[in-house]
Design a protein around this motif. Structure first.
Motif, PDB file in Angstrom:
ATOM      1  N   LEU A   6      31.693  52.574  54.843  1.00  0.00           N
ATOM      2  CA  LEU A   6      32.649  53.366  55.624  1.00  0.00           C
ATOM      3  C   LEU A   6      32.547  54.853  55.289  1.00  0.00           C
ATOM      4  O   LEU A   6      32.661  55.702  56.172  1.00  0.00           O
ATOM      5  CB  LEU A   6      34.074  52.866  55.366  1.00  0.00           C
ATOM      6  N   ASN A   7      32.287  55.163  54.046  1.00  0.00           N
ATOM      7  CA  ASN A   7      32.158  56.567  53.629  1.00  0.00           C
ATOM      8  C   ASN A   7      30.946  57.253  54.240  1.00  0.00           C
ATOM      9  O   ASN A   7      30.866  58.480  54.247  1.00  0.00           O
ATOM     10  CB  ASN A   7      32.068  56.662  52.108  1.00  0.00           C
ATOM     11  N   ARG A   8      29.993  56.485  54.751  1.00  0.00           N
ATOM     12  CA  ARG A   8      28.743  57.081  55.258  1.00  0.00           C
ATOM     13  C   ARG A   8      28.533  56.902  56.767  1.00  0.00           C
ATOM     14  O   ARG A   8      27.543  57.401  57.295  1.00  0.00           O
ATOM     15  CB  ARG A   8      27.553  56.448  54.525  1.00  0.00           C
ATOM     16  N   ILE A   9      29.426  56.221  57.472  1.00  0.00           N
ATOM     17  CA  ILE A   9      29.143  55.833  58.861  1.00  0.00           C
ATOM     18  C   ILE A   9      28.920  56.997  59.818  1.00  0.00           C
ATOM     19  O   ILE A   9      28.280  56.835  60.840  1.00  0.00           O
ATOM     20  CB  ILE A   9      30.229  54.892  59.437  1.00  0.00           C
ATOM     21  N   TYR A  10      29.432  58.189  59.500  1.00  0.00           N
ATOM     22  CA  TYR A  10      29.246  59.329  60.399  1.00  0.00           C
ATOM     23  C   TYR A  10      28.050  60.195  60.023  1.00  0.00           C
ATOM     24  O   TYR A  10      27.786  61.201  60.671  1.00  0.00           O
ATOM     25  CB  TYR A  10      30.520  60.174  60.450  1.00  0.00           C
ATOM     26  N   GLU A  11      27.339  59.825  58.985  1.00  0.00           N
ATOM     27  CA  GLU A  11      26.155  60.580  58.581  1.00  0.00           C
ATOM     28  C   GLU A  11      25.017  60.344  59.573  1.00  0.00           C
ATOM     29  O   GLU A  11      24.763  59.212  59.965  1.00  0.00           O
ATOM     30  CB  GLU A  11      25.669  60.128  57.197  1.00  0.00           C
ATOM     31  N   PRO A  12      24.333  61.417  59.977  1.00  0.00           N
ATOM     32  CA  PRO A  12      23.179  61.234  60.867  1.00  0.00           C
ATOM     33  C   PRO A  12      22.136  60.322  60.227  1.00  0.00           C
ATOM     34  O   PRO A  12      21.840  60.445  59.041  1.00  0.00           O
ATOM     35  CB  PRO A  12      22.633  62.644  61.050  1.00  0.00           C
ATOM     36  N   PHE A  13      21.638  59.411  61.011  1.00  0.00           N
ATOM     37  CA  PHE A  13      20.571  58.472  60.658  1.00  0.00           C
ATOM     38  C   PHE A  13      20.989  57.378  59.671  1.00  0.00           C
ATOM     39  O   PHE A  13      20.158  56.597  59.234  1.00  0.00           O
ATOM     40  CB  PHE A  13      19.318  59.204  60.158  1.00  0.00           C
ATOM     41  N   PHE A  14      22.274  57.309  59.334  1.00  0.00           N
ATOM     42  CA  PHE A  14      22.730  56.193  58.497  1.00  0.00           C
ATOM     43  C   PHE A  14      22.963  54.987  59.401  1.00  0.00           C
ATOM     44  O   PHE A  14      23.622  55.073  60.430  1.00  0.00           O
ATOM     45  CB  PHE A  14      24.026  56.536  57.761  1.00  0.00           C
TER      46      PHE A  14
END
Length: 125
Positions: A6-14
């Motif tokens: 959840l902490n990374r879901i908005y990171e590009p290419f994650f």
């Protein structure tokens, strides 16, 4: 979805998908933030994730509307949420009502009839 994911879901290419690109949520997030809005997500491990997108509450209000009228409606709206963005409109030249509405917190005035581009320009409020 785990907290770590959840902490990374908005990171590009994650992505957590085998064939995913990881750009979908990052684009959504970017568009929403660029418009001054926000998105939140609820996680329930092992279940679906719920996303909520909050958009500005732009209200179009006709001064001459029947019932309690536009000015009273504006007062009620502002008492519920003083940050609500209200665009008042009228087909008549009601200078005193327009001035009162602006004093009460209306952001803009549109004289009817108006062109859709005039309405779209109020979106930048």
């Amino acid at each position: 979805m785990s907290q770590k994911t959840l902490n990374r879901i908005y990171e590009p290419f994650f992505t957590t998908k085998e064939k995913g690109t990881g750009i979908g949520l990052s684009i959504v997030y970017s568009i929403i933030k660029d418009h001054g809005e926000f998105i939140e997500s609820d996680r329930d491990l092992g279940k679906e994730t719920t996303f909520r997108i909050y958009l500005p509450d732009l209200v179009l209000l006709d001064i001459g509307m029947p019932g309690i009228g536009g000015i009273k409606s504006l007062q009620e709206l502002m008492s519920v949420n003083s940050k609500v963005k209200v665009v008042i409109m009228s087909g008549y030249s009601e200078k005193r009502s327009i001035e009162e509405a602006r004093t009460l917190g209306a952001e803009a005035f549109l004289q009817k009839p108006y062109h859709v581009t005039e309405l779209l320009n109020t979106r930048d409020l």
